[in-house]
Design an enzyme around this catalytic site. Structure first.
Site, PDB file in Angstrom:
ATOM      1  CG  HIS A  26       4.769   1.357 -41.857  1.00 45.56           C
ATOM      2  ND1 HIS A  26       5.310   1.296 -40.622  1.00 45.56           N
ATOM      3  CD2 HIS A  26       4.830  -0.006 -42.371  1.00 45.56           C
ATOM      4  CE1 HIS A  26       5.330   0.095 -40.224  1.00 45.56           C
ATOM      5  NE2 HIS A  26       4.941  -0.683 -41.205  1.00 45.56           N
TER       6      HIS A  26
ATOM      7  CG  HIS B 124      -3.349  -2.833 -39.201  1.00 41.03           C
ATOM      8  ND1 HIS B 124      -3.287  -4.119 -39.659  1.00 41.03           N
ATOM      9  CD2 HIS B 124      -2.093  -2.540 -38.071  1.00 41.03           C
ATOM     10  CE1 HIS B 124      -2.375  -4.712 -39.005  1.00 41.03           C
ATOM     11  NE2 HIS B 124      -1.530  -3.986 -38.402  1.00 41.03           N
TER      12      HIS B 124
END
Length: 200
Positions: free
Chosen positions: A45, A131
């Site tokens: 995620h 990220h």
């Protein structure tokens, strides 16, 4: 039921196609590692804001902040970039980066403002570096510069259509990031996910 304190964070879900690409990159990192704790592909995620432990009242305030944050925001796309890392205590957190996105940072700024307005969090003390985490506590068997030469999927586009409130929970000893509620962009009403959909 929400009668107890739970550990939550806010993030963006990823399409299965992107998770598969991340899995392939993760395998390259594993081959270059002596050891590490690698993200379960189901847990891939994009984290927007870590919250931590909250009670039912705080959860409601967070949901109010999410509803306000997503009320007028329209969907957009982001793109993956190269490998990156955080280095701490001689171990690596390795991730796939996200290209600079003005819209993503605007959503992050508005989200923080709404959370502060609801008095659910304090100001975020770390810089927002979008990220996709591949693994933590990694000890590499080769130089970082060599690992960075691994071919990566080029310009993988990720649709950002909603923010999701996740619960971090252990299920039979396994860490699971369980979606609690989606808050779609473009003025759509938040949708609480049923227990049938969230059971791992």
């Amino acid at each position: 039921m929400w009668g107890a304190v739970v550990r939550v964070f806010i993030g963006v879900r990823l399409p299965e196609s992107i998770k598969e690409q991340l899995g392939a990159v993760q395998e390259e990192v594993k081959r270059a590692s002596l050891k590490g704790s690698f993200t379960d592909p189901d847990n891939f995620h994009l984290t927007m804001r870590f919250i931590g432990e909250v009670n039912p009242e705080q959860k409601c305030a967070i949901e109010t902040a999410l509803a306000r944050c997503t009320q007028e925001q329209g969907p957009f796309q982001i793109e993956t970039a190269g490998l990156g890392n955080f280095f701490k205590k001689n171990k690596w957190i390795i991730w796939l980066g996200i290209k600079e996105s003005r819209q993503l940072h605007q959503v992050y700024d508005q989200l923080n403002a709404e959370l502060l307005g609801e008095a659910t969090t304090v100001a975020d003390e770390v810089a927002f570096i979008p990220h996709l985490t591949l693994g933590r506590g990694i000890v590499l068997s080769q130089e970082w510069e060599d690992l960075c030469k691994v071919p990566l999927p080029s310009d993988q586009k990720i649709p950002v259509t909603a923010l999701t409130l996740f619960e971090s929970v252990r299920v039979n000893g396994k860490l699971v990031y369980r979606p609690i509620a989606d808050f779609p962009f473009h003025g759509q009403t938040s949708r609480t996910i049923s227990s049938k959909q969230t059971n791992p």
